[in-house]
Design a protein around this motif. Structure first.
Motif, PDB file in Angstrom:
ATOM      1  N   GLY A 266       0.817  -1.213   0.000  1.00  0.00           N
ATOM      2  CA  GLY A 266       0.000   0.000   0.000  1.00  0.00           C
ATOM      3  C   GLY A 266       0.851   1.263   0.000  1.00  0.00           C
ATOM      4  O   GLY A 266       0.512   2.245  -0.665  1.00  0.00           O
ATOM      5  N   LEU A 267       1.956   1.226   0.744  1.00  0.00           N
ATOM      6  CA  LEU A 267       2.871   2.373   0.756  1.00  0.00           C
ATOM      7  C   LEU A 267       3.497   2.560  -0.621  1.00  0.00           C
ATOM      8  O   LEU A 267       3.653   3.695  -1.099  1.00  0.00           O
ATOM      9  CB  LEU A 267       3.955   2.167   1.809  1.00  0.00           C
ATOM     10  N   GLY A 268       3.852   1.447  -1.274  1.00  0.00           N
ATOM     11  CA  GLY A 268       4.390   1.533  -2.623  1.00  0.00           C
ATOM     12  C   GLY A 268       3.386   2.135  -3.587  1.00  0.00           C
ATOM     13  O   GLY A 268       3.740   2.979  -4.420  1.00  0.00           O
ATOM     14  N   PHE A 269       2.125   1.722  -3.462  1.00  0.00           N
ATOM     15  CA  PHE A 269       1.088   2.286  -4.335  1.00  0.00           C
ATOM     16  C   PHE A 269       0.923   3.785  -4.076  1.00  0.00           C
ATOM     17  O   PHE A 269       0.753   4.570  -5.018  1.00  0.00           O
ATOM     18  CB  PHE A 269      -0.246   1.569  -4.108  1.00  0.00           C
ATOM     19  N   ALA A 270       0.972   4.196  -2.810  1.00  0.00           N
ATOM     20  CA  ALA A 270       0.843   5.623  -2.479  1.00  0.00           C
ATOM     21  C   ALA A 270       1.980   6.436  -3.090  1.00  0.00           C
ATOM     22  O   ALA A 270       1.783   7.592  -3.488  1.00  0.00           O
ATOM     23  CB  ALA A 270       0.806   5.805  -0.963  1.00  0.00           C
ATOM     24  N   LEU A 271       3.169   5.848  -3.164  1.00  0.00           N
ATOM     25  CA  LEU A 271       4.316   6.550  -3.754  1.00  0.00           C
ATOM     26  C   LEU A 271       4.073   6.915  -5.212  1.00  0.00           C
ATOM     27  O   LEU A 271       4.666   7.869  -5.730  1.00  0.00           O
ATOM     28  CB  LEU A 271       5.573   5.687  -3.641  1.00  0.00           C
ATOM     29  N   LEU A 272       3.198   6.180  -5.887  1.00  0.00           N
ATOM     30  CA  LEU A 272       2.906   6.475  -7.287  1.00  0.00           C
ATOM     31  C   LEU A 272       2.234   7.837  -7.433  1.00  0.00           C
ATOM     32  O   LEU A 272       2.273   8.427  -8.515  1.00  0.00           O
ATOM     33  CB  LEU A 272       2.010   5.384  -7.886  1.00  0.00           C
ATOM     34  N   TYR A 273       1.624   8.345  -6.360  1.00  0.00           N
ATOM     35  CA  TYR A 273       1.000   9.666  -6.399  1.00  0.00           C
ATOM     36  C   TYR A 273       2.049  10.780  -6.457  1.00  0.00           C
ATOM     37  O   TYR A 273       1.711  11.923  -6.743  1.00  0.00           O
ATOM     38  CB  TYR A 273       0.112   9.875  -5.163  1.00  0.00           C
ATOM     39  N   LEU A 274       3.302  10.440  -6.167  1.00  0.00           N
ATOM     40  CA  LEU A 274       4.377  11.428  -6.236  1.00  0.00           C
ATOM     41  C   LEU A 274       4.866  11.633  -7.668  1.00  0.00           C
ATOM     42  O   LEU A 274       5.616  12.556  -7.951  1.00  0.00           O
ATOM     43  CB  LEU A 274       5.536  10.975  -5.340  1.00  0.00           C
TER      44      LEU A 274
END
Length: 455
Positions: A266-274
């Motif tokens: 989930g943290l990896g997926f959130a990083l895609l917002y960067l």
């Protein structure tokens, strides 16, 4: 055989009704957001301030209130009030939307800056309420309805994502058509208010109908189930106290979130917002600065959503042949590969060369396939691994973390506001996608928990 046919027919009915409600809800929300951005832009045509404040307000509300909103959803699950809590969120969403429409109409008469601030704040609550209701339905309802039928869960996730993508493609075009035909802005918000009422009534009716078809959503728990959930909640509260976190705090929600198996994914997926190499506003501004024609820009935005749909199709086809953890890593790796083309165009080809521009666009458009396949795989792993009593807070915390990186990427856009420095933003975004790939590789693909789950 009769019981099987009956259950199959129930699932088909639930799918049809849920899709109908989602279509009206999502199209109405996208049209509302489009009209609101157009309204704020026209209120101060020589400044991006209002639009920036609007985006910042939405992001901050989701960041600070995602966890508490998830707690509200969990309370509804624990107290056997799924339907009531979801309807409360739906009602709050559309009441705020109606209030925004009324205030926009009044602003056109009074021209008060205070009204503009109230409109922006209320629009933030529209986004927050919708996020919370989405957590309730997508993280909990469809998991309960699906039961052990993983194929049905996967198919329903894909259909809901397609509704979202089609709404993002078609709704702005419909809204733009009405604005382009010289429809007065006050008439627009009168029509928007009427559409909101219709959409609310349809979604309200659909949710109640789903509960009547699938009574498992409102079924009273047995004493054993209640005792088990109470024990889980007591254990969780004890863990929170040991970490000096109150049960309602944002930090407490993050503590619960990072205790989940899917937290690294989930943290990896959130990083895609960067990543700024997307169809978002920063890259759109850069493409305009590079001289891309408006007609071509519209084609690029449409192509991005079409390839997003291709990503949902790719997920649906591959989920029967490969494990979710494999799809997660492969889809992220595909994003890295596609965005490598964009980065090469940005760094190694002169800025005045049209080849560099189309290399950037090509990589971004193709990467949407991996993005949406990854979104579906991470989301389904979350559905299958998160316990019922914390589905809300985990979903809310995921929204908060996504919003944090989204806000960070806009903040970087402000800091590197010179379009000639866009390559710096590309490098940061590319690094974030590579980091996301490594997190998913370590936390999902090589995770013993997921390997055992799918054996």
């Amino acid at each position: 055989m009769d019981d099987f046919d009956t259950h199959h027919n129930q699932l088909r009915s639930v799918t049809r009704i849920l899709i109908i409600g989602s279509v009206f809800d999502r199209f109405t929300t996208v049209i509302f957001e489009f009209f609101l951005v157009m309204f704020l832009s026209s209120a101060y045509p020589d400044s991006l301030l209002l639009v920036s404040v609007y985006g910042l307000t939405n992001g901050l509300l989701l960041f600070f209130s995602g966890g508490p909103a998830g707690r509200f959803v969990d309370a509804g699950i624990a107290n056997n009030r799924r339907l009531q809590s979801t309807l409360q969120l739906l009602t709050g969403q559309y009441l705020c939307m109606l209030a925004c429409c009324v205030m926009c109409f009044v602003y056109l008469i009074l021209k008060s800056n205070l009204l503009l601030l109230m409109i922006i704040l209320l629009s933030g609550f529209v986004s927050l309420s919708r996020a919370a209701s989405a957590i309730s339905i997508e993280n909990d309802w469809i998991v309960v309805i699906s039961g052990s039928n993983i194929d049905y869960l996967s198919a329903l996730n894909v259909k809901l994502r397609r509704v979202n993508l089609v709404a993002r493609m078609i709704a702005p075009a419909v809204a733009g058509y009405f604005l382009g035909n010289q429809l007065k802005m006050n008439d627009v918000f009168i029509a928007m208010g009427g559409l909101a009422v219709i959409s609310f009534l349809i979604k309200y009716k659909c949710l109640k109908r789903i509960c009547s078809i699938a009574p498992v959503l409102v079924m009273q728990r047995g004493d054993d189930d209640i005792s088990e959930i109470e024990d889980q909640i007591q254990i969780q509260d004890k863990n929170d106290e040991q970490k000096h976190c109150t049960s309602c705090s944002m930090i407490g929600g993050y503590v619960i979130y990072f205790q989940q198996k899917i937290s690294m994914g989930g943290l990896g997926f959130a990083l895609l917002y960067l990543n700024v190499m997307s169809s978002g506003s920063i890259m759109t501004s850069y493409l305009i600065w590079r001289g891309l024609e408006m007609s071509h820009l519209g084609i690029v935005r449409g192509a991005s959503e079409v390839f997003g749909l291709v990503g949902t199709i790719a997920f649906a086809c591959s989920s029967d042949r490969f494990t979710l953890r494999t799809i997660t890593v492969v889809s992220t790796g595909f994003m890295v590969l596609c965005l490598s083309v964009s980065v090469c165009g940005t760094f190694f080809v002169p800025d005045d060369n049209r080849i560099s521009l189309w290399m950037l666009i090509l990589g971004v458009v193709l990467s949407r396939v991996g993005l949406w396949a990854n979104d579906l795989s991470i989301f389904q792993l979350t559905q299958r691994t998160v316990d019922e009593h914390v589905r809300g807070v985990v979903g809310g915390s995921q929204y908060s973390i996504n919003s944090f990186f989204d806000l960070l990427h806009f903040s970087l856009g402000i800091f590197f506001s010179d379009p000639s420095h866009f390559y710096v933003l590309c490098l940061i975004g590319y690094s974030a996608v590579i980091t996301a790939f490594l997190l998913m590789l370590r936390g999902v693909y090589f995770s013993p928990a997921f390997r055992n789950m799918e054996e």
